[in-house]
Enzyme design. Sequence first.
Site, short mmCIF file in Angstrom:
data_model
loop_
_atom_site.label_atom_id
_atom_site.label_comp_id
_atom_site.label_asym_id
_atom_site.label_seq_id
_atom_site.Cartn_x
_atom_site.Cartn_y
_atom_site.Cartn_z
N HIS A 38 20.97 7.01 25.81
CA HIS A 38 22.37 7.33 26.09
C HIS A 38 22.39 8.66 26.83
O HIS A 38 22.09 9.71 26.27
CB HIS A 38 23.16 7.43 24.79
N CYS A 64 31.35 10.74 26.81
CA CYS A 64 30.42 9.70 27.27
C CYS A 64 31.00 8.77 28.33
O CYS A 64 30.28 7.94 28.88
CB CYS A 64 29.95 8.89 26.07
N HIS A 79 28.71 -0.71 27.42
CA HIS A 79 28.35 0.64 26.98
C HIS A 79 27.16 0.53 26.01
O HIS A 79 26.20 1.27 26.16
CB HIS A 79 29.57 1.27 26.30
#
Lengths: 395, 315
Positions: free
Chosen positions: A320, A153, A286
């Site tokens: 995401h 990620c 994030h």
Amino acid sequence: MNCAAAIISGMGCVSAAGRNLAETLASFAAPHRNAGPTTLFETPIRCPVFEVPTPPANPAHRQSRTLLLARQAVREAVAQARLDSRPPSGPIGVCLGTTVACQLNDVDFYAALRAGAEPSLAPVDRFLKGNPAEAVAADLGADGPRLTVANACSSGTDAIGVALSWLNAGLCAAVIAGGADELNRIPLDGFHALGVMSPAPCRPFDRDRRGLNLGEGAGVLVLETPAGAAARGMPTRLRLCGYGAACDAYHLTAPRPDGSGLEAAIRVALAQAGIAPAAIAFVNAHGTATRDNDKVEGAVLGRVFGAEIVVLSTKGFTGHTLGAAGGLEAVFTAAALRAGWIPASAGFENRDDEIPIAPVAARTPVHGAYALSTSLAFGGNNAALVFGWEEQELL
Amino acid sequence: MNIHGIGVVFARGRGVPALERALAEGWQPPAAGAPRLSYAVPPEALADRAAAPGLRRADRFSRLATLAAWDALRADGAPELAPARVGAIVATAFGPHVTTFKFLDDILSFGDAAVSPTTFSHSVHNAAAAYIAAALGLRGPTLTVTQFAFAFHEALRLAAAWIGEGRCDAVLVGAADEMGGVLARIAARKLRVAADGKIRPFAFAPSPATVPGEGAAFLLLSPAPSGAGFGRIADVTVGAGPRERPRPATLRSGAECRRAAPSVARRPPSCCAPSASSPPPSPTKRPAWRSAGRRRPRGSSGWFVQNGIASRGRE
């Protein structure tokens, strides 16, 4: 570290929030959240996702959806940077992050193999020709270094950090850097198995958050040396000033509880930018909306910047997007710094007493020259980028 | 960059002594029982009691990479390093595909909503880098890069850039790829696999035969003087394929970073560099095309990679 900042001369993005930067900023301003059920493939998993509603056509499925998204963002960024009409004087590098495009994970192909058949190798060829950095470099005839980063990620953030290192090492004059990922059955199943997906639209940093939503998209920057950008007559006020990365060395999927890896990454990025924490106007966190990520990240941001730091998570608009997240959020951070406002942190309503910071709940003006974007990832990766909006153009 | 340690796991065993022994013994055919015809790493090369606590759940791909990285970092003569100042870069073409297919098996056998989270977390490309960092306690930047051409060589150049800009004192740089049943079946259909298991380099007619394999190799690189006797990497040049535009790139020409990286110096493009005690060559011998902003003339050096992995300096 004493290396120079890079100029951001082009930005491109595509996600559920918009097919380009202008549409995305309009979604942010509205604000509009484009979450819904999965339509790209059949799945029994009933969690909202953020799909790109109208991606460009893909005749005969000859390229992966990830590459399709990457190419769309690259086209926007390259056009803005005028790389065609005013080419840089040296090599152009390409560094893109992904998680899906680096895996040969075609379920139908594998099912046929497993059944003893000899299926068409078209999915293999699509995979072999679908490495994002190699494909985009070939598209553009880019003649500098190329790398596809697969750092889960944080891939997009790390790819942009690699680009900064390349420029400072003199390996190239400009770099196309960012990340791309499609919504795919494999990570959807995997994140569901990990128990971190929310059955409702995600709520980053909220007291009642229940997990993440997956999304898809691509975010790309064109970065170049200050001298090169000035010589091409490009605006030079928007800059990438620092990159930091550090590993937790702790667990394959969970962040280190003390957040020391993320803190180290942030402090390295600030040091490379040559600024103190107080110079940061806002942080694009994030902020996945999982219990663990937001708790650790919020604690670190409070520790480094203080409880009053202006924070948002844009994952409430995009979901995401895995390997694309760092690229998209780099574009959003730089664009917001230039525009002087950040959107509401979509999904946030109630402050969590276990987290010392709280994201903004409404569109907020930002004043200052620097902003930070953070990424955390499987494998214990932590990465941070510092962006700058200088008062004057380079002469 | 001086080479402070080498770690290698391959079809003939693990470690530099195994590599030297294999070179001395000469070619041997792939072991029987490997997936189709391929050079597979023997199971005994992946058994390690010292590293085992950190690798208890690791799949084969992560184990290959971690053991090679372990050996490179813990080689005799490797310097004492601060964990936060050591970076790691893992290059791979296919990543942990055996685990990826195992995850697909889960989906096909049990359904999308009943798959193993452990299998999923090991199927991501950077799982091996995570194991390396955890097993060795490394807290610096950790990166996994993947592509089908020159991933390792680009990783070497990035390591030099990290050291040059002061991001790291040392970097573990390596490459890992595994062989599995699915890839073997694909290779059998897409490649001309040598029936006797013997690769014949430069035998181009009628078409070059190949044999798939697996393994991992890591180098510990640092500008600090090395007593390990592994020599140093003087230059990394990544060229262009015959159907590509040339891809010139200097290892470094940015003024600030050049000052910060005295260990990386231009050498003539021979494969082997002398040991670290040799004086660096004069930067004034840099070819004209290597100057910043200049492009190498098309076709000037073909598409071979001179990676400068040195012979042992004591020999």
